[in-house]
Design a protein around this motif. Structure first.
Motif, short mmCIF file in Angstrom:
data_model
loop_
_atom_site.label_atom_id
_atom_site.label_comp_id
_atom_site.label_asym_id
_atom_site.label_seq_id
_atom_site.Cartn_x
_atom_site.Cartn_y
_atom_site.Cartn_z
N LEU A 43 -17.96 33.91 10.96
CA LEU A 43 -17.49 32.79 10.15
C LEU A 43 -16.34 32.06 10.84
CD1 LEU A 43 -17.69 34.37 6.59
CD2 LEU A 43 -19.25 32.71 7.63
N ASN A 44 -15.48 32.80 11.53
CA ASN A 44 -14.40 32.16 12.29
C ASN A 44 -14.94 31.34 13.46
OD1 ASN A 44 -12.34 33.13 10.66
ND2 ASN A 44 -12.06 34.98 11.88
N ILE A 45 -15.96 31.84 14.12
CA ILE A 45 -16.59 31.09 15.21
C ILE A 45 -17.22 29.81 14.67
CG2 ILE A 45 -18.53 31.10 16.86
CD1 ILE A 45 -17.87 34.11 17.32
N CYS A 46 -17.94 29.91 13.56
CA CYS A 46 -18.55 28.72 12.95
C CYS A 46 -17.49 27.68 12.61
CB CYS A 46 -19.31 29.10 11.69
SG CYS A 46 -20.85 29.98 11.99
N MET A 49 -16.11 26.03 15.75
CA MET A 49 -17.09 25.15 16.39
C MET A 49 -17.54 24.02 15.46
SD MET A 49 -19.28 27.79 18.71
CE MET A 49 -20.02 26.48 19.69
N GLN A 50 -16.99 24.01 14.25
CA GLN A 50 -17.33 23.03 13.22
C GLN A 50 -18.81 23.07 12.87
OE1 GLN A 50 -15.70 19.27 14.57
NE2 GLN A 50 -13.62 19.98 14.23
N GLN A 53 -21.09 26.89 7.67
CA GLN A 53 -21.15 28.33 7.50
C GLN A 53 -22.41 28.74 6.73
OE1 GLN A 53 -17.44 29.87 6.09
NE2 GLN A 53 -16.30 28.92 7.73
N LYS A 54 -23.18 27.77 6.30
CA LYS A 54 -24.42 28.07 5.59
C LYS A 54 -25.61 27.56 6.39
CE LYS A 54 -22.16 28.12 1.23
NZ LYS A 54 -22.39 28.45 -0.10
N MET A 55 -25.58 27.83 7.67
CA MET A 55 -26.69 27.41 8.53
C MET A 55 -27.95 28.17 8.13
SD MET A 55 -25.19 26.93 12.38
CE MET A 55 -24.51 28.55 12.62
N PRO A 56 -29.10 27.50 8.17
CA PRO A 56 -30.35 28.21 7.88
C PRO A 56 -30.53 29.38 8.85
CG PRO A 56 -30.72 25.85 8.06
CD PRO A 56 -29.31 26.10 8.49
N THR A 57 -30.99 30.50 8.32
CA THR A 57 -31.21 31.70 9.12
C THR A 57 -32.70 32.00 9.16
OG1 THR A 57 -29.11 32.56 8.34
CG2 THR A 57 -30.61 34.14 9.33
N ASN A 126 -17.23 30.09 27.07
CA ASN A 126 -18.69 29.93 27.03
C ASN A 126 -19.10 29.00 25.88
OD1 ASN A 126 -18.96 33.41 27.78
ND2 ASN A 126 -19.30 31.76 29.22
N LEU A 127 -18.52 29.20 24.71
CA LEU A 127 -18.87 28.39 23.54
C LEU A 127 -18.44 26.93 23.72
CD1 LEU A 127 -18.02 30.98 20.74
CD2 LEU A 127 -20.30 30.35 21.63
N CYS A 128 -17.34 26.71 24.41
CA CYS A 128 -16.91 25.33 24.68
C CYS A 128 -17.90 24.59 25.58
CB CYS A 128 -15.51 25.32 25.29
SG CYS A 128 -14.22 25.67 24.06
N GLN A 129 -18.59 25.34 26.47
CA GLN A 129 -19.65 24.72 27.28
C GLN A 129 -20.74 24.17 26.36
OE1 GLN A 129 -20.79 28.11 29.74
NE2 GLN A 129 -20.10 26.99 31.55
N ALA A 130 -21.10 24.93 25.35
CA ALA A 130 -22.14 24.49 24.41
C ALA A 130 -21.65 23.27 23.62
CB ALA A 130 -22.52 25.62 23.46
N LEU A 131 -20.40 23.32 23.17
CA LEU A 131 -19.85 22.19 22.42
C LEU A 131 -19.86 20.91 23.26
CD1 LEU A 131 -16.84 23.78 20.51
CD2 LEU A 131 -18.99 22.94 19.54
#
Length: 135
Positions: A43-46, A49-50, A53-57, A126-131
């Motif tokens: 949840l902190n990562i979500c 990364m903006q 928090q309720k992304m479809p799973t 790594n996550l900033c690369q995706a952003l």
């Protein structure tokens, strides 16, 4: 891992995935439920990364997931999963790789990050690369 064996694993194994609201990003985790601490970290990562928090799973094979959406980037959490999808990549990869022409960012599993907090900085890079690919 030989290429033929990797293809079989990708086609046969199901993974836990999350999709961003505009379907630009596909996030893959190894197929297991999160522990309480992993859920909190997720949840902190979500939030950072903006991402909603309720992304479809979904639980599906990677190819089935790619048929459902056409992401601009895939984020792969966990060494085993990353090496299954990107067998030629070192872990964690310092550079971007692709899977079926989709840029992939691989990083540590949530469990690893909880046990090795010093790796959180590497994971964030790594996550900033995706952003960057999403902007």
């Amino acid at each position: 891992v030989p290429v033929a064996q990797t293809t079989t694993l990708i086609d046969a194994q199901t993974y836990l995935s999350y999709q961003t609201e505009n379907a630009d990003c596909l996030v893959l985790h190894e197929n297991k439920e999160f522990s309480g601490e992993e859920e909190k970290l997720w949840l902190n990562i979500c939030k950072a990364m903006q991402f909603s928090q309720k992304m479809p799973t979904r639980r599906a094979t990677i190819r089935a997931l790619l048929e459902i959406q056409s992401p601009k980037v895939m984020i792969i959490f966990g060494e085993h999963l990353a090496q299954t999808i990107l067998p030629q990549a070192d872990f964690p990869p310092e550079k971007m790789h692709t899977f079926e022409n989709i840029p992939c960012v691989a990083t540590f599993s949530l469990a690893h990050l909880l046990l090795n907090p010093l790796d959180k900085g590497k994971a964030w890079r790594n996550l900033c690369q995706a952003l960057a690919l999403l902007s």
